[in-house]
Design a protein around this motif. Sequence first.
Motif, mmCIF file in Angstrom:
data_model
loop_
_atom_site.group_PDB
_atom_site.id
_atom_site.type_symbol
_atom_site.label_atom_id
_atom_site.label_comp_id
_atom_site.label_asym_id
_atom_site.label_seq_id
_atom_site.Cartn_x
_atom_site.Cartn_y
_atom_site.Cartn_z
ATOM 1 N N SER A 79 0.816 -1.239 0.000
ATOM 2 C CA SER A 79 0.000 0.000 0.000
ATOM 3 C C SER A 79 0.838 1.272 0.000
ATOM 4 O O SER A 79 0.304 2.393 0.087
ATOM 5 C CB SER A 79 -0.928 0.002 1.228
ATOM 6 N N SER A 80 2.157 1.158 -0.077
ATOM 7 C CA SER A 80 3.040 2.345 0.018
ATOM 8 C C SER A 80 2.760 3.350 -1.110
ATOM 9 O O SER A 80 2.641 4.568 -0.882
ATOM 10 C CB SER A 80 4.510 1.921 -0.001
ATOM 11 N N TYR A 88 0.086 3.777 -2.714
ATOM 12 C CA TYR A 88 -1.269 4.338 -2.534
ATOM 13 C C TYR A 88 -1.217 5.572 -1.644
ATOM 14 O O TYR A 88 -1.798 6.620 -1.952
ATOM 15 C CB TYR A 88 -2.175 3.267 -1.956
ATOM 16 N N TYR A 89 -0.499 5.483 -0.530
ATOM 17 C CA TYR A 89 -0.442 6.614 0.411
ATOM 18 C C TYR A 89 0.384 7.782 -0.150
ATOM 19 O O TYR A 89 0.112 8.955 0.142
ATOM 20 C CB TYR A 89 0.106 6.153 1.759
ATOM 21 N N LYS A 93 -2.082 9.627 -2.259
ATOM 22 C CA LYS A 93 -3.061 10.348 -1.424
ATOM 23 C C LYS A 93 -2.453 11.653 -0.862
ATOM 24 O O LYS A 93 -3.116 12.720 -0.831
ATOM 25 C CB LYS A 93 -3.515 9.443 -0.276
ATOM 26 N N ALA A 94 -1.206 11.579 -0.432
ATOM 27 C CA ALA A 94 -0.540 12.771 0.141
ATOM 28 C C ALA A 94 -0.357 13.849 -0.915
ATOM 29 O O ALA A 94 -0.543 15.061 -0.655
ATOM 30 C CB ALA A 94 0.814 12.373 0.722
ATOM 31 N N ILE A 146 -5.298 6.549 -7.902
ATOM 32 C CA ILE A 146 -5.679 6.091 -6.549
ATOM 33 C C ILE A 146 -6.793 5.056 -6.630
ATOM 34 O O ILE A 146 -6.781 4.039 -5.935
ATOM 35 C CB ILE A 146 -6.082 7.297 -5.680
ATOM 36 N N GLU A 195 -6.591 1.214 -5.322
ATOM 37 C CA GLU A 195 -7.527 0.672 -4.331
ATOM 38 C C GLU A 195 -8.104 -0.668 -4.809
ATOM 39 O O GLU A 195 -8.255 -1.609 -4.032
ATOM 40 C CB GLU A 195 -8.637 1.691 -4.073
#
Length: 695
Positions: A327-328, A330-331, A334-335, A388, A392
């Motif tokens: 999930s790295s 993905y975040y 998001k940031a 994103i 997901e």
Amino acid sequence: MTPTFPKSIYLVLFIIIGFLSTSQAQGNLSYKLNFETAASKLPQTVIDTLVTHLQTWQDYKIILEGHTDNIGSLAYNQKLSLARVNEIKSILVHHKIEPKRIIILASGASKPIADNKTVEGRAKNRRVEVLLTTQVLDKALVLEKTKQLNEKLFALINKRGTTHQINPNIEQTILAKQGTRVKIPANAFEVPEGAKVLLKVTEVYRKSDMILQNLATVSNGHALETGGMIKIEAFANGLPIQLKEGMALGVEVPTEQVEDSMQLFASEVAEDGSINWVQPQPLARKTRYVAPPNLNWNISSPRNNLLMEPEEPLNPTFVKEPKPVDSSSYYVLKARVKTLSETPYKNYRNYKTVKGLFGKHKVKKSKKDSINYLVSVQKMLKSLQHKISGQERRMLQDQQLIEDYKAYVATLEQHKDWEQKRDSIYLKNLLVVTKNRDLNKMLQFSTALKERDYFKYWSGIYGIDITGSRAYNAVGFEGNEGDSLLCIKAIASKDTLTVNMIRQYKYKEKLMLSIYQTETVEEAYIAHCKYRAYKKYKAIADAQNITIEEAIQREQIQKNWVEESRYLFQMANLGNYINCDFFPRMVPAELLVTTTLNLPLSIGVAKTMMVFKNYNTVMAADVGLYVNSNQCSWRNVPLEEPVKIVSIYIDANEQMQVAIQEVNIQKELPALVYQPMTEQEFLRALSKVNALTMN
């Protein structure tokens, strides 16, 4: 001067009581001489007449053949017929007839021309036949050709012969190819310590085999109907051996129908290899029921009270272990979206660099530039949102894979637990079926437990260390090894249930005969039924007031056991044929005739046999050994009886020439037509002779 006359002249001297007469017809002269029974002296008047004729035909050889009736022993009649021809020869020599012209034959009682049961018939049979001929064959050459032909025919049947190797130290019974049973006592042969005995049983039941073996069914000129001819030979270290003194083999000859007048005849072999059957002796008989070769030995075996295996759970489809969810990225996305959303002008610069006439220089951005920048930020945000969403979805899919794998591992553990419970039940069931010798179940459960000392288990069953290819040969029942090992171990432990595991019937029978110590398979089967199902047959026997053995036999007869009859006798001398025969009543004796046949070649080089359709009878043609003639004959045969004439000779090119012709007996038979045949063609043609209906 010698007068002109046919090549052969017969002068038949009948030694009878009552009258003397002479006749001549078509070159034949016959004499009836007034002699007493057993006499060998001729009246002087007959001597004078005979000498006169013989001195007239000086260029002719003289063949004297003496005959007797059947009064007296075989040896006595042979000597008497020889004495008669020697008496005539001595008289002829005394009257200046050259000895080298004279050939003598003594036939005893083997060639009667009339019924020996009457006084008149016996009188006709006490005779001397005198043949004058210029056509004399070389006897040695004829015997050599006859021997060569016989050997060629013997070779055809020997290819189908069988032998039996036996242990001379134990009592045993062998069954020959065509049903002859031979019982050999223990220590019956005089052989070296440890030597094996090879027993050869030659059976002649078929008419075709009689022809091939040169075995006619004739006793002193009269037809016999045979029930079978047997010769037994024994060999040790390649040499023929005999039985010890006082020992004898028990022989049983099968028959479809018992003949009350059947007797046992001994063989008397002539110099040309033909056989005359003599010395009839009475025969014993017995009837029994014979089981089919595929007997069911699995009689009332104990029930297999087997445990039921648990219901097998669903066997899961294999699932590969997935990687952990990453999930790295993905975040990070998001940031970045958060930063652009909250401070869209964070990275915006109010000035821009442009290139002018005097080089690069900074100018302030316009409002339009600010608007364009904001539009690009909005596009970037939209792209990041799309990435994103995709990330997901991938994360959810990876998580589902992980959940599926966890479920697979759980189901796999359940299946392993079931396998352990199943194998535990299989082990218990294997013990049960092993105890009851249920072969199919033993193979089923031991195969299912193959990883659990499979070969160790079967090593215990067979009593050997089973490894490698031998294991597969034994456990897989490829060849004889597995059944042989089972039989040996079961005999040692007297385990009757092992018969259910053995697949080949010869080992089943060997085991049962050994355990129950019986002579026949049928007796062993009855003993096995009594042992394995005693209560069942005891109830039947009590209800019908019979023995248990009778109850078992009746039940089997109702299935497919068949009645079999046999002739029984003892054989003490080996190497000679013996014959079960009787004299068939074909027609009244007064209707028996002599029939002749003209061959297209000399009789000295052909074998000619008469095969009867309605009787198991084969008669060889009477051809003699001296006269170079093409005429052969059969004595004491019934008119109009259907027969086949079979004649064989080897031509100059070593080719077999064969004639097989179906006729009804007449006093003169039609000529034969020969054709070349290979050995296989001859055997096929000869096999049709065995048929009851001739075609």
